[in-house]
Motif scaffolding. Structure first.
Motif, mmCIF file in Angstrom:
data_model
loop_
_atom_site.group_PDB
_atom_site.id
_atom_site.type_symbol
_atom_site.label_atom_id
_atom_site.label_comp_id
_atom_site.label_asym_id
_atom_site.label_seq_id
_atom_site.Cartn_x
_atom_site.Cartn_y
_atom_site.Cartn_z
ATOM 1 N N PHE A 247 -46.171 12.207 3.388
ATOM 2 C CA PHE A 247 -44.925 12.557 4.054
ATOM 3 C C PHE A 247 -45.185 13.347 5.335
ATOM 4 O O PHE A 247 -45.975 14.302 5.347
ATOM 5 N N VAL B 227 -40.604 19.704 2.599
ATOM 6 C CA VAL B 227 -41.189 18.578 1.868
ATOM 7 C C VAL B 227 -41.595 18.995 0.464
ATOM 8 O O VAL B 227 -41.308 18.314 -0.521
ATOM 9 N N THR C 123 -44.661 16.037 8.038
ATOM 10 C CA THR C 123 -44.106 17.392 7.930
ATOM 11 C C THR C 123 -43.993 18.093 9.276
ATOM 12 O O THR C 123 -43.645 19.273 9.314
ATOM 13 N N SER D 39 -38.047 12.529 6.516
ATOM 14 C CA SER D 39 -38.539 13.164 7.744
ATOM 15 C C SER D 39 -38.179 12.352 8.980
ATOM 16 O O SER D 39 -37.550 12.855 9.919
#
Length: 306
Positions: free
Chosen positions: A51, A32, A53, A82
Motif C-alpha cells: 500500500f 494505512v 503511504t 491511497s
C-alpha cells in the motif's frame, strides 16, 4: 454504501457526479496501519498487496496521469484507497475494482471519512478485474482513463485484459514492478522486448513515465516500481485479427533463440511452410522474434491464413 452482489454481475456502488474538489486528506503510513487493523486484512504476496503511504507520490502519479476534473477513471486494486483519494482530489469520478471483499467493503467508508465532500464520486466494483466484462458509466459517461497501482503478480494480464475489453480507455498510467515496466515499454531489438511489449503495442503506444522508490510502500516490497504510460491507438491495419496475431507472437517468443523459420514451424505446420508465410509477409525467415514490430506479426498472421 455497497449494494449486495447481483447474480452474474459484480457488486457496484453507484454515486452521483461532481467536479468541484474540496480538500482531501490523503493516507499516510499511520492511516494505512490503522485501516489494516480495522479491516483485519494482512497484506499478502498472493494478491500483491503493498500500500502506498506517501501523499507526495500519490499526487505525482495523478499529475503524471493527466487526470482532469470531470474525468471518469478506472482504478484496479484500490486497496485501502491511497490512490483513490488522490484521484478524487483531482476532481475525477473513480470506478474502483477491488477483489478483496474486506477492502472493497471498507473503501467507501474510508473515502467518506477522508474526503466527505467528494465521496459521491466513488463507485466500487467488488470483483476480480479479470472477470469484469462491463464497467459502470457514471452519469452515462464511460471511463476514459485507467490509473492504478497494479499487483505485481498479475500486472500484465490485467493490463492487457482491460485494454482488450474496454476500448473507451484512451489513456493508461499504471505503477508496476520496474522490470515489468521495462518489458511493456521495450522497443524491438532490446533484451527486454518480448510478448508483453508486442501485445501492449497492439493496443497502444507505451513508454516509461518515471520510477518509484520502495520506501513509499507499506509493507516495503523487495522490488523497485515504475510508471508506464499507454496511449490508445488503432491496431495494425490488415486482415489479421488480434487472436491470430497474438498466436503468432506467442509462437515466435516460445523459443527466443530460434529463428522465425524454426520458431513458427509448429504454428505454420512445418519449417518450409513457415518460411513461405514469412517471405509472403515480407519478413526475413532468419530473423528472431525480438527484431519484429507488432505490424510485422500482424502481416505474418494475415499471410498464414491460407
Amino acid at each position: 454504501m455497497t449494494v449486495p452482489d447481483a447474480p452474474g454481475a459484480p457488486d457496484t456502488t453507484d454515486t452521483a457526479d461532481a467536479t468541484a474538489t474540496p480538500a482531501v486528506q490523503l493516507l499516510t503510513t499511520a492511516h494505512v496501519r490503522d485501516l489494516l487493523g480495522l479491516t483485519g486484512v494482512r497484506p499478502t504476496k498472493t494478491l500483491g498487496q503493498n500500500f502506498v503511504t506517501d501523499p507526495g507520490t500519490v499526487r505525482r502519479i495523478v499529475r503524471v496521469a493527466g487526470v482532469q476534473p470531470g474525468d471518469v477513471v478506472v482504478e484496479v486494486g484500490p486497496g485501502l484507497g491511497s490512490l483513490t483519494l488522490g484521484l478524487l482530489e483531482a476532481g475525477a469520478h473513480v470506478v474502483a475494482v477491488e477483489i478483496d471483499p474486506p477492502l472493497a467493503e471498507k473503501l467507501p467508508g474510508t473515502v467518506a471519512a477522508h474526503a466527505p465532500e467528494v465521496a459521491d464520486r466513488l463507485t466500487v466494483v467488488r470483483s476480480d478485474a479479470m472477470d469484469v466484462t462491463e464497467l459502470p458509466a457514471p452519469g452515462g459517461r464511460p471511463a476514459t482513463r485507467l490509473v492504478a497501482n497494479l499487483p505485481y503478480n498479475v500486472a500484465v494480464p490485467v493490463l492487457l485484459t482491460m485494454l482488450e475489453r474496454f476500448d473507451h480507455l484512451a489513456e493508461v498510467l499504471v505503477m508496476v514492478q520496474a522490470e515489468v515496466a521495462d518489458r511493456i515499454a521495450a522497443p524491438s531489438g532490446s533484451k527486454t522486448y518480448g510478448i508483453p511489449s508486442v501485445k501492449a503495442a497492439w493496443y497502444a503506444q507505451a513508454s516509461r513515465a518515471g520510477s518509484v522508490g520502495r520506501n513509499v510502500f507499506w509493507p516495503t516490497p523487495n522490488v523497485d516500481s515504475a510508471l508506464v504510460r499507454l496511449v490508445r491507438r488503432d491496431p495494425p491495419a490488415g486482415e489479421a485479427t488480434r487472436e491470430e496475431t497474438f498466436a503468432v507472437i506467442d509462437a515466435a517468443f516460445a523459443q527466443r533463440r530460434k529463428t522465425l523459420r524454426a520458431a513458427l514451424a509448429g504454428w505454420a505446420g512445418s519449417p518450409v511452410r513457415a518460411e513461405e508465410v514469412l517471405r509472403a509477409a515480407g519478413v526475413d525467415p532468419t530473423l528472431r522474434g525480438e527484431r519484429l514490430e507488432v505490424t510485422d506479426f500482424a502481416a505474418i498472421a494475415a499471410a498464414g491464413r491460407g
